[in-house]
Design a protein around this motif. Sequence first.
Motif, PDB file in Angstrom:
ATOM      1  N   ASP A 187      58.066  -5.570  12.634  1.00  0.00           N
ATOM      2  CA  ASP A 187      59.003  -5.089  13.648  1.00  0.00           C
ATOM      3  C   ASP A 187      58.468  -5.515  15.012  1.00  0.00           C
ATOM      4  N   GLY A 188      59.352  -5.948  15.890  1.00  0.00           N
ATOM      5  CA  GLY A 188      58.906  -6.310  17.227  1.00  0.00           C
ATOM      6  C   GLY A 188      58.323  -5.090  17.913  1.00  0.00           C
ATOM      7  N   VAL A 189      59.157  -4.060  18.077  1.00  0.00           N
ATOM      8  CA  VAL A 189      58.707  -2.812  18.677  1.00  0.00           C
ATOM      9  C   VAL A 189      59.045  -1.689  17.703  1.00  0.00           C
ATOM     10  N   TYR A 190      58.092  -0.841  17.435  1.00  0.00           N
ATOM     11  CA  TYR A 190      58.333   0.272  16.511  1.00  0.00           C
ATOM     12  C   TYR A 190      57.967   1.573  17.199  1.00  0.00           C
ATOM     13  N   LEU A 191      58.917   2.483  17.299  1.00  0.00           N
ATOM     14  CA  LEU A 191      58.646   3.760  17.954  1.00  0.00           C
ATOM     15  C   LEU A 191      58.981   4.889  16.994  1.00  0.00           C
ATOM     16  N   GLU A 192      58.004   5.760  16.745  1.00  0.00           N
ATOM     17  CA  GLU A 192      58.252   6.892  15.862  1.00  0.00           C
ATOM     18  C   GLU A 192      57.736   8.151  16.544  1.00  0.00           C
ATOM     19  N   PHE A 193      58.589   9.147  16.677  1.00  0.00           N
ATOM     20  CA  PHE A 193      58.264  10.357  17.431  1.00  0.00           C
ATOM     21  C   PHE A 193      57.798  10.006  18.843  1.00  0.00           C
ATOM     22  N   VAL A 194      58.575   9.224  19.522  1.00  0.00           N
ATOM     23  CA  VAL A 194      58.219   8.825  20.883  1.00  0.00           C
ATOM     24  C   VAL A 194      59.281   9.390  21.831  1.00  0.00           C
ATOM     25  N   GLU A 195      58.857  10.080  22.865  1.00  0.00           N
ATOM     26  CA  GLU A 195      59.801  10.747  23.765  1.00  0.00           C
ATOM     27  C   GLU A 195      59.752  10.113  25.150  1.00  0.00           C
ATOM     28  N   ASN A 196      60.879  10.253  25.850  1.00  0.00           N
ATOM     29  CA  ASN A 196      60.935   9.893  27.270  1.00  0.00           C
ATOM     30  C   ASN A 196      60.349   8.521  27.597  1.00  0.00           C
ATOM     31  N   SER A 197      60.642   7.563  26.788  1.00  0.00           N
ATOM     32  CA  SER A 197      60.060   6.250  27.044  1.00  0.00           C
ATOM     33  C   SER A 197      61.146   5.235  27.370  1.00  0.00           C
ATOM     34  N   VAL A 198      60.705   4.146  27.995  1.00  0.00           N
ATOM     35  CA  VAL A 198      61.650   3.107  28.394  1.00  0.00           C
ATOM     36  C   VAL A 198      61.216   1.770  27.799  1.00  0.00           C
ATOM     37  N   VAL A 199      62.162   1.098  27.142  1.00  0.00           N
ATOM     38  CA  VAL A 199      61.894  -0.241  26.621  1.00  0.00           C
ATOM     39  C   VAL A 199      62.789  -1.177  27.428  1.00  0.00           C
ATOM     40  N   LEU A 200      62.201  -2.024  28.233  1.00  0.00           N
ATOM     41  CA  LEU A 200      62.999  -2.719  29.247  1.00  0.00           C
ATOM     42  C   LEU A 200      62.704  -4.214  29.277  1.00  0.00           C
ATOM     43  N   GLY A 201      63.739  -5.004  29.180  1.00  0.00           N
ATOM     44  CA  GLY A 201      63.620  -6.437  29.429  1.00  0.00           C
ATOM     45  C   GLY A 201      62.709  -7.192  28.478  1.00  0.00           C
ATOM     46  N   ASN A 202      62.510  -6.683  27.300  1.00  0.00           N
ATOM     47  CA  ASN A 202      61.674  -7.413  26.344  1.00  0.00           C
ATOM     48  C   ASN A 202      62.492  -8.468  25.606  1.00  0.00           C
ATOM     49  N   ASN A 203      61.779  -9.457  25.090  1.00  0.00           N
ATOM     50  CA  ASN A 203      62.433 -10.459  24.270  1.00  0.00           C
ATOM     51  C   ASN A 203      61.799 -10.423  22.891  1.00  0.00           C
ATOM     52  N   SER A 204      62.533  -9.862  21.946  1.00  0.00           N
ATOM     53  CA  SER A 204      61.986  -9.667  20.611  1.00  0.00           C
ATOM     54  C   SER A 204      62.786 -10.537  19.656  1.00  0.00           C
ATOM     55  N   HIS A 205      62.140 -11.544  19.109  1.00  0.00           N
ATOM     56  CA  HIS A 205      62.920 -12.480  18.299  1.00  0.00           C
ATOM     57  C   HIS A 205      62.166 -12.949  17.059  1.00  0.00           C
ATOM     58  N   ASN A 206      62.939 -13.400  16.073  1.00  0.00           N
ATOM     59  CA  ASN A 206      62.392 -13.961  14.835  1.00  0.00           C
ATOM     60  C   ASN A 206      61.375 -13.062  14.156  1.00  0.00           C
ATOM     61  N   ASN A 207      61.555 -11.763  14.267  1.00  0.00           N
ATOM     62  CA  ASN A 207      60.693 -10.859  13.505  1.00  0.00           C
ATOM     63  C   ASN A 207      61.262 -10.683  12.103  1.00  0.00           C
ATOM     64  N   ILE A 208      60.361 -10.352  11.173  1.00  0.00           N
ATOM     65  CA  ILE A 208      60.781 -10.335   9.776  1.00  0.00           C
ATOM     66  C   ILE A 208      61.777  -9.207   9.509  1.00  0.00           C
ATOM     67  N   ARG A 209      61.513  -8.034  10.119  1.00  0.00           N
ATOM     68  CA  ARG A 209      62.421  -6.926   9.867  1.00  0.00           C
ATOM     69  C   ARG A 209      63.251  -6.640  11.121  1.00  0.00           C
TER      70      ARG A 209
END
Lengths: 260, 234, 412
Positions: free
Chosen positions: C182-204
């Motif tokens: 996974d490019g970015v994986y968040l589990e039980f994560v609060e009040n967070s910001v995921v901004l302007g990332n480029n996530s590509h060609n990941n397996i899942r």
Amino acid sequence: MFKILKYTFADLIRSRWSYVYLGFYLLLGFVLLFLNNDLSKAIITLMNVIVVLTPMIGTIFGIMYFYSAREFTELLLAQPIKRSHIFLGQYLGIALSLAFSLVIGLGIPFLVYGVAQSAEIWDFGLLLVVGAFLTFIFVALSVNISLRNENKVKGFGYAILVWLFLAVIYDGLFLVSLVMFDDYPLDKFTLVASMFNPIDLSRILILLKLDISALLGYTGALFQSFFGSGLGMIVSLSTLLLWSLIPVGLLIRTARKRDF
Amino acid sequence: MIEIKNLHKRFGKLQVLDGVSFQVEPGGIIAVLGPNGSGKTTILKTILGMVHPQMGEIYFQGNAVLDKWEYRNDIGYLPQIARFPDNLTVQELINMIKNIRDVEADETELVNRFDLKLSLNKKLGNLSGGTRQKVNIVLTFMFDCPLLILDEPTAGLDPVALIQLKELIQEEKQKGKTLLITTHIMSLVEDLSDQIIFLLEGKIYFQGSVEELQEQTQQTDLEHSIAKILQGDV
Amino acid sequence: MRKFFFLGLILLSRFALMGNIIEVGPGNEFTSLDQAYHAAQPFDTLLLKAGTYPVISLELKKPITILSNQGAILDGESQSYILKVLSDDVYISGLTFINAGRSYTKDFAAIYVSRANRFTIVNNRILDPFFGVLMEKSHKGVISNNTITANRIREDDSGNGIHAWHSSDLLIQNNEISGLRDGVYLEFVENSVVLGNNSHNNIRYGLHFMFSNHDHYLNNTFRENGAGVAVMFSKFIEMKGNHFVQNWGTASYGLLLKEIYDAEVENNIFEENTVGIFLEGSTRINYTGNEFVQNGWAIKVSGGCYTNIFSRNNFISNSFDVSYNSKMNDNLFEGNYWSSYSGYDLDKDKVGDVPYRPVKLFSYVVNKTPETIILLRSFFVDLINFSERVSPVFTPDNLVDNAPAMKRFSND
């Protein structure tokens, strides 16, 4: 052969029906583009029209020309020229003049609109190629029918039936059989069955461009390799080529054996 | 010039030619006669290669012709029905046929003779049946062929054109050509033909001159002779 | 000049202000990072010169800054973790991480952060790691401008690019992540910001959200990931301005929403995905101003989705606009632009006078017998679609857009 082709083409391109056909495409092109202002939408509508209409027009023109030119064909048969050349020439003359109307009729509005600078140029080009293929195939089929049927009304009836079958009924039967047998693995059957209908083949060629996202949603490995690589394009195009060559071969054979 | 041996042709169940053999020497006019459906047109078309016989042989100028096409360079053919592509002009059609045959030909004399000059640039679809038949005649006679095959040449012609056609046929004969003609106009046969081939039920019933036919049927004119044959009195 | 620039950089860093700078590398007192770290005081800065430093599972237990402006390489020698951040106020920047360990039993990572606050990880390159940055029970962190790349093929021998668990107040920004599970994986994560990332060609998944509430992900691009982006079992998520492109495949989506409540999906672009949005058990979500262009299915609705509202979206040339697997519908489609709408607008109010039915009978047939997809856009299929439109039998009869827009919305 070229001489016959030249004069057949010259005759047909000046006929009223050619103008009507050309005019229809011109109008369709302009209406689609300038009333909608959406190139990709225009291309989808155009696909629906081309896949149904070019076979129909090819069929009707082919059969009408051959029946009305019967006496002139006899005159040609008495000339020092090979039989196959006469029929090939006439066939190509009809098919080319129809394809010409299609390409010019749609080409002009789309060029005016600026398709050449757009990303859709390939989709559009493919549409024209497919339309031309269907024209050649269905003219050849109808010429075959006219050569095998002395009776005009019968011949015309058969030709329309062939068109109706391939354009509508075939897909209906196809769909019903897929739904009925959906407990079995069907992907091989599906691909093979589409090869037997030039209209389906042409449609698939365009789907590969317009709807690849949906096609890749299917699980079967065969589908995946067919649609996911260049394989689908190559197989469809070459089968379409076969579809246009075989009826011509048949046509030459029939013409050679026939009495006039 | 032409030699036909034991020609058989069947369309479906219908036996049209049932062992036809005859020979035609060069020069002169041969009328092929017979009732409707006796196989006149079929014979002509077989000679031209348009109909494939089930059996038999055809020689033209000493060579077998079945399934060949080059020999047609030496044959002119006037078909029964004159119909041409609607959107070509008369001149274009003439050019087309010249182009196909690939030999020199001059149509001007014929065009003038049949008064077609004004029609040259008209589309064929706009011409009357008679005019089309004239065009048909021009297309046939403008080439210099040793054999001319004319299938009902008089159809749709007005009296003036008919006379001109007769003259034309005579002139061709004078040039030493061979003409095969089918027609229903007996006067034409009497006026022109040197020889008659009479077909009945797919067989040659008679081959010889008009006089011989009259003699055989003991009639004084051709029409009666033929009527007599058809009534089965001979 | 370069020194001045560098000094400025250090001055800007609040940690550096408090401590000393210790240069590490060939020709200095410390040539290994290990030694330097143990000699350093809290809030010191370790400045790495160019070179490759073997670092195996170095535990950072005091506030520290590790920097390089010469592209220093930390080599994990394929053993274990490389850096373990176990203290607050750690700053890691300008490093390249190679040869982090790989294991089927332990989640080895190039940078492991545990129970740490106020950490910063910027401008690093992480090459072919198992996990890239792995965070547990950590808060107030910044992970930005990093590049994490791998070329993994199988799910089971790859980890996630940026992985956070039981964390909060993270800013994950402008990273480029490719070729991981996974490019970015968040589990039980609060009040967070995921901004302007480029996530590509990941397996899942390009981005994978689980049990995480009150998060925002904005202006990211997710391209050609195995299964797109999955947001599951979460509440109050804001998804805006993201770009979902060419997520192709059998079980592939632009965006998968499963058990999501009260979210906003706004101004995203879904382009050429097998499924644009797949909805399952998701309720009270507003979809506004999104672009759905040339997807196989723009929206696929599975069971248990209530009071979702779709408005002002553009549906352009999708093979299917909306597909349902049941006859029930409790969602509202109103005031969208549908490129396959063929109605008219006689009263010129820019709203079509005839309602639009976005669910076609054929989509129902394809759900049942997938092979029939080959008959898409055939004349016969158009015929049956037409007859279903006239009198709906299989498709939800209240699923209509009563105010289809005549013109495409410009959502720029």
